[in-house]
Enzyme design. Structure first.
Site, short mmCIF file in Angstrom:
data_model
loop_
_atom_site.label_atom_id
_atom_site.label_comp_id
_atom_site.label_asym_id
_atom_site.label_seq_id
_atom_site.Cartn_x
_atom_site.Cartn_y
_atom_site.Cartn_z
N SER A 1 0.83 -1.20 0.00
CA SER A 1 0.00 0.00 0.00
C SER A 1 0.87 1.25 0.00
O SER A 1 1.98 1.26 0.56
CB SER A 1 -0.90 0.01 1.25
OG SER A 1 -1.53 1.26 1.43
N TYR B 1 -2.56 -0.29 10.06
CA TYR B 1 -2.71 -0.86 8.72
C TYR B 1 -1.42 -0.68 7.92
O TYR B 1 -0.90 -1.63 7.33
CB TYR B 1 -3.87 -0.19 7.99
CG TYR B 1 -3.91 -0.50 6.51
CD1 TYR B 1 -4.22 -1.78 6.05
CD2 TYR B 1 -3.60 0.48 5.57
CE1 TYR B 1 -4.24 -2.07 4.69
CE2 TYR B 1 -3.63 0.20 4.20
CZ TYR B 1 -3.94 -1.08 3.77
OH TYR B 1 -3.95 -1.36 2.42
#
Length: 321
Positions: A125, A150
């Site tokens: 990501s 995350y």
């Protein structure tokens, strides 16, 4: 040759499955259909995009079930897209990220290692860049100051994959996705949240008073990058690579909203708010490495992509928008 796709009912996963089948690959998918968002959307997505793919219901935490699937399918390559997503959700549900993104990823790594998988391509990501990088984000910049759990789990995935490549020769490729959007997208992300709200005449929260820029990347461009990276030869030792997959064109949040307004044919009711914990002010991908390795070159501007999202929201959600 069989390709196993995890997270196959997810937004990117379903499009990847469709593209693999369209080019003639044998594909098997898995997904646990969790309730992070409505599982019915995932089922409808699969029915619309890849209804002919053999898709199993399975959780990454089920080590025995996952091992049995690998033994049955004997995948030559694995595209690992399954993960607990969402920056803000990680602030309130940390264990979901540990279970899926860390424990689940180790389970996949171990099976790829022991079942002689030729290539593992996995989702990372743009969030990994956190506070330590400056735009445009390059794969050579540090990723050791994440702004959310995350992001930390995704950075950890890259370290774990590098270790398996170094120790066991597992060929692995990490893909740092930059704000992917398109029809059938995730309902917790701004493209769908804003589109649905504008269509319904509901207010939208505009964080950091609109002073944000995102590298929005259309899903078709992302899928081309996933397949390109999967097929690209690797001459590195250890054979672990990381690529940015983004549009290389950050968009101001106010411009993004204006495109949605034009597509919806009505103004947005904007409520300006302070910055959310865990968010980044700007993302921008340096995609030179991906372009050199497999010709990655996004072609879809938000003026072409966002109207498709608005039209899909109007069609799929209707009065529920």
């Amino acid at each position: 040759m069989t390709i196993l796709v995890t997270g196959a009912a997810g937004f990117i996963g379903a499009y990847v499955c469709r593209s693999l089948r369209d080019r003639g690959d044998a594909v098997v998918g898995l997904d646990n259909y969790n309730d992070y968002y409505d599982p019915q959307l995932k089922r409808d997505r699969v029915a619309a995009l890849c209804p002919d793919v053999d898709l199993r219901t399975l959780d990454l935490g089920d080590r025995d079930g996952l091992a049995a699937l690998f033994d049955e399918v004997k995948p030559t390559r694995v595209i690992h897209l399954a993960a607990q997503a969402g920056v803000r959700y990680s602030l309130t549900h940390p264990h979901a990220y540990v279970d899926s993104n860390l424990v689940g990823f180790v389970n996949v790594l171990e099976l790829c290692r022991h079942r002689s998988v030729q290539h593992l391509a996995y989702a990372s990501s743009s969030s990994v860049y956190g506070d330590s990088a400056t735009p445009p984000f390059s794969e050579d910049q540090r990723v050791d100051q994440p702004r959310s759990l995350y992001a930390a789990t995704k950075a950890a995935n890259e370290l774990m994959a590098h270790t398996y490549a170094h120790l066991y020769g597992l060929r692995a490729t990490g893909l740092r996705f930059f704000t992917v959007y398109g029809p059938w997208g995730r309902p917790d992300m701004a493209p769908l949240l804003f589109s649905r709200a504008v269509l319904a005449g509901r207010p939208i929260d505009v964080f950091n008073h609109g002073r944000m820029r995102r590298d929005f990347t259309f899903v078709a461009d992302i899928v081309a990058g996933v397949l390109g990276s999967l097929d690209a030869p690797s001459g590195e030792d250890p054979p672990h690579r990381v690529f940015n997959l983004g549009n290389h064109t950050p968009v101001e949040l106010e411009r993004f909203i204006a495109v949605i307004e034009r597509a919806a044919g009505k103004p947005a009711l904007k409520v300006y708010r302070e910055m959310q914990p865990g968010d980044m002010v700007e993302t921008m991908a340096d995609t030179a490495r991906a372009k050199a390795a497999f010709g990655f070159e996004p072609t879809t501007a938000i003026e072409a992509g966002l109207p498709q999202v608005v039209a899909w929201c109007r069609d799929y959600f209707g009065d529920r928008a």
